[in-house]
Design a protein around this motif. Sequence first.
Motif, mmCIF file in Angstrom:
data_model
loop_
_atom_site.group_PDB
_atom_site.id
_atom_site.type_symbol
_atom_site.label_atom_id
_atom_site.label_comp_id
_atom_site.label_asym_id
_atom_site.label_seq_id
_atom_site.Cartn_x
_atom_site.Cartn_y
_atom_site.Cartn_z
ATOM 1 N N CYS A 1 -18.760 8.565 -21.937
ATOM 2 C CA CYS A 1 -19.653 9.268 -21.014
ATOM 3 C C CYS A 1 -21.001 9.712 -21.753
ATOM 4 C CB CYS A 1 -19.013 10.588 -20.702
ATOM 5 S SG CYS A 1 -17.646 10.125 -19.750
ATOM 6 N N LEU A 2 -20.842 9.882 -22.989
ATOM 7 C CA LEU A 2 -22.135 10.395 -23.877
ATOM 8 C C LEU A 2 -23.067 9.452 -23.948
ATOM 9 C CD1 LEU A 2 -20.441 12.877 -26.552
ATOM 10 C CD2 LEU A 2 -21.673 13.254 -24.433
ATOM 11 N N ILE A 3 -22.645 8.071 -24.089
ATOM 12 C CA ILE A 3 -23.522 6.796 -24.216
ATOM 13 C C ILE A 3 -24.191 6.535 -22.911
ATOM 14 C CG2 ILE A 3 -23.678 4.471 -24.517
ATOM 15 C CD1 ILE A 3 -23.115 5.761 -27.094
ATOM 16 N N LEU A 4 -23.405 6.799 -21.787
ATOM 17 C CA LEU A 4 -23.980 6.624 -20.498
ATOM 18 C C LEU A 4 -24.955 7.583 -20.049
ATOM 19 C CD1 LEU A 4 -20.933 5.426 -18.399
ATOM 20 C CD2 LEU A 4 -22.911 4.136 -18.932
ATOM 21 N N ILE A 5 -24.813 8.952 -20.520
ATOM 22 C CA ILE A 5 -25.743 10.022 -20.320
ATOM 23 C C ILE A 5 -27.307 9.309 -21.044
ATOM 24 C CG2 ILE A 5 -26.596 12.095 -21.078
ATOM 25 C CD1 ILE A 5 -23.444 12.769 -20.867
ATOM 26 N N GLY A 6 -27.189 8.958 -22.429
ATOM 27 C CA GLY A 6 -28.477 8.536 -22.971
ATOM 28 C C GLY A 6 -28.847 7.533 -22.379
ATOM 29 N N ALA A 7 -27.923 6.515 -21.644
ATOM 30 C CA ALA A 7 -28.461 5.359 -20.952
ATOM 31 C C ALA A 7 -29.103 5.425 -19.691
ATOM 32 C CB ALA A 7 -27.269 4.425 -20.695
ATOM 33 N N SER A 8 -28.821 6.621 -19.119
ATOM 34 C CA SER A 8 -29.265 7.064 -17.916
ATOM 35 C C SER A 8 -30.499 7.782 -17.871
ATOM 36 C CB SER A 8 -28.241 7.841 -16.970
ATOM 37 O OG SER A 8 -28.894 8.466 -15.821
ATOM 38 N N LEU A 9 -30.789 8.412 -18.938
ATOM 39 C CA LEU A 9 -31.978 9.197 -19.577
ATOM 40 C C LEU A 9 -32.941 7.967 -19.763
ATOM 41 C CD1 LEU A 9 -30.755 12.118 -21.573
ATOM 42 C CD2 LEU A 9 -32.094 12.146 -19.428
ATOM 43 N N ALA A 10 -32.774 7.083 -20.594
ATOM 44 C CA ALA A 10 -33.564 5.947 -20.849
ATOM 45 C C ALA A 10 -34.082 5.265 -19.600
ATOM 46 C CB ALA A 10 -32.824 4.943 -21.774
ATOM 47 N N GLN A 11 -33.307 5.097 -18.562
ATOM 48 C CA GLN A 11 -33.659 4.320 -17.571
ATOM 49 C C GLN A 11 -34.507 5.292 -16.387
ATOM 50 O OE1 GLN A 11 -30.157 2.784 -15.076
ATOM 51 N NE2 GLN A 11 -31.275 2.125 -13.385
ATOM 52 N N HIS A 12 -33.769 6.480 -15.960
ATOM 53 C CA HIS A 12 -34.526 7.368 -15.065
ATOM 54 C C HIS A 12 -35.408 8.377 -15.658
ATOM 55 C CE1 HIS A 12 -31.587 5.898 -12.089
ATOM 56 N NE2 HIS A 12 -30.905 6.053 -12.893
ATOM 57 N N GLY A 13 -35.352 8.658 -17.288
ATOM 58 C CA GLY A 13 -35.995 9.756 -17.898
ATOM 59 C C GLY A 13 -35.611 11.449 -16.945
ATOM 60 N N LEU A 14 -36.284 12.148 -17.396
ATOM 61 C CA LEU A 14 -36.147 13.601 -16.668
ATOM 62 C C LEU A 14 -36.724 13.554 -15.309
ATOM 63 C CD1 LEU A 14 -36.520 15.970 -19.919
ATOM 64 C CD2 LEU A 14 -34.380 15.245 -18.820
ATOM 65 N N SER A 15 -36.397 12.523 -14.525
ATOM 66 C CA SER A 15 -37.013 12.362 -12.982
ATOM 67 C C SER A 15 -36.894 13.608 -12.330
ATOM 68 C CB SER A 15 -36.258 11.319 -12.519
ATOM 69 O OG SER A 15 -34.837 11.509 -12.229
ATOM 70 N N ALA A 16 -36.088 14.580 -12.411
ATOM 71 C CA ALA A 16 -36.232 15.686 -11.640
ATOM 72 C C ALA A 16 -37.081 16.737 -12.195
ATOM 73 C CB ALA A 16 -34.673 16.303 -11.550
ATOM 74 N N ASP A 17 -37.312 17.974 -11.111
ATOM 75 C CA ASP A 17 -38.348 18.737 -11.309
ATOM 76 C C ASP A 17 -37.652 19.739 -12.663
ATOM 77 O OD1 ASP A 17 -40.034 21.037 -11.717
ATOM 78 O OD2 ASP A 17 -39.802 21.601 -9.551
ATOM 79 N N PRO A 18 -38.506 19.883 -13.775
ATOM 80 C CA PRO A 18 -37.890 20.599 -14.670
ATOM 81 C C PRO A 18 -37.455 21.761 -14.128
ATOM 82 C CG PRO A 18 -39.780 19.420 -15.682
ATOM 83 C CD PRO A 18 -39.733 19.391 -14.246
ATOM 84 N N ARG A 19 -38.162 22.476 -13.606
ATOM 85 C CA ARG A 19 -37.845 23.883 -13.213
ATOM 86 C C ARG A 19 -36.548 24.071 -12.345
ATOM 87 N NH1 ARG A 19 -43.283 25.546 -9.809
ATOM 88 N NH2 ARG A 19 -42.831 23.478 -9.400
ATOM 89 N N ALA A 20 -36.223 22.824 -11.535
ATOM 90 C CA ALA A 20 -34.884 22.715 -10.938
ATOM 91 C C ALA A 20 -33.712 22.456 -11.899
ATOM 92 C CB ALA A 20 -35.087 21.337 -9.894
ATOM 93 N N LEU A 21 -34.184 21.684 -12.843
ATOM 94 C CA LEU A 21 -33.194 21.323 -13.897
ATOM 95 C C LEU A 21 -32.636 22.635 -14.616
ATOM 96 C CD1 LEU A 21 -34.337 18.174 -15.547
ATOM 97 C CD2 LEU A 21 -32.479 18.521 -13.826
ATOM 98 N N ILE A 22 -33.839 23.541 -15.024
ATOM 99 C CA ILE A 22 -33.184 24.558 -15.743
ATOM 100 C C ILE A 22 -32.732 25.409 -14.697
ATOM 101 C CG2 ILE A 22 -34.468 26.845 -16.731
ATOM 102 C CD1 ILE A 22 -36.921 24.955 -17.774
ATOM 103 N N GLY A 23 -33.350 25.799 -13.296
ATOM 104 C CA GLY A 23 -32.478 26.701 -12.415
ATOM 105 C C GLY A 23 -31.108 26.231 -12.318
ATOM 106 N N ARG A 24 -30.608 24.949 -12.269
ATOM 107 C CA ARG A 24 -29.309 24.571 -11.898
ATOM 108 C C ARG A 24 -28.356 24.822 -13.284
ATOM 109 N NH1 ARG A 24 -28.193 21.477 -7.403
ATOM 110 N NH2 ARG A 24 -29.935 21.137 -6.175
#
Length: 327
Positions: free
Chosen positions: A222-245
Amino acid sequence: MTWDLAFKLLALFAMIAIGWIATRRGMLGGAEGQRALAGVGFGIFLPALLFRTMAVLDLSSLPVQLLLAFFGPLVLWALAVWCWERRRAAAHDDPQGHPADPAVRTVALTFGNSVQVGLPFAAALFGEAGLQLHLAIVALHALVILSLITLLAEIDLARAAARRGAGAPLGPLLLGIARQSLLHPVVLPVLLGMAWQLAGLRLHPVADNMLQTLGQAGVPLCLILIGASLAQHGLSADPRALIGRSLLKLLVLPALVASLGWFVFGLRGLPLSVLVMAAALPIGSNALLFAQRYRTREGEASAVIVVSTLLFAFSAPLWLLVLAWLS
């Protein structure tokens, strides 16, 4: 927060970084390779963990009041978040939206990292007595939360399919929901493990060791896949929305659990502290597996997991101060 807990968090980020680097170097086979790995995690490792947990669980030894005080608010929270997300999706009427989006976001706002972060945290802060209470929560965490939200996701998928089919009759619709839910890789192993436990059967040592090893393999994956997803998508969502959630998970949910635990269930001292800190944990990596299962919001899920884990370093001391004041 002790240095030992800080090192645990750094180890999590190191494994996420390994997944990011492996993806950048093309070692995971791109998006399809990641989906294949997620399929292994959700189709083999997680079912093994759930079946073994249920098959060996001694139901008579569980602290019933503590579990009700924890899972009662979590179930209410999950249902409220799901209804809210469905209303938002209906209001926006996004043609690109996925029917499972509300359930995927509900997992992220409900499911805490009770193992990789929660176990060392409970052991360091509350000792053996607190760790035993936390382990009771861990034993039922995935069983209750993932099973519930799986049902919600399948309801939304069935409703979407019915709308595309110009209004299928209610009977076939309900049968389809029941069939998809029962055969789901989260629900089915839970039911089979429960049947195994109620039948009074014991796991052979070979089977027990195999299932335990498979279940443990899901954590680093799961942790490896989190890094893989970040490499593929980046922090694609709105940073304010990420912090809010993240703050909803780290602050609002534990406040709900603390309030009901104090006023409704009358918990004080160590049980209340264990309960609140379990609710205050950052978002668990199963949120990404759930998103990849339904092929939606993978980038958002991986990003909010990382952000919530970073913010946990600041929210955890805050909750410890609140609990010290209450006691």
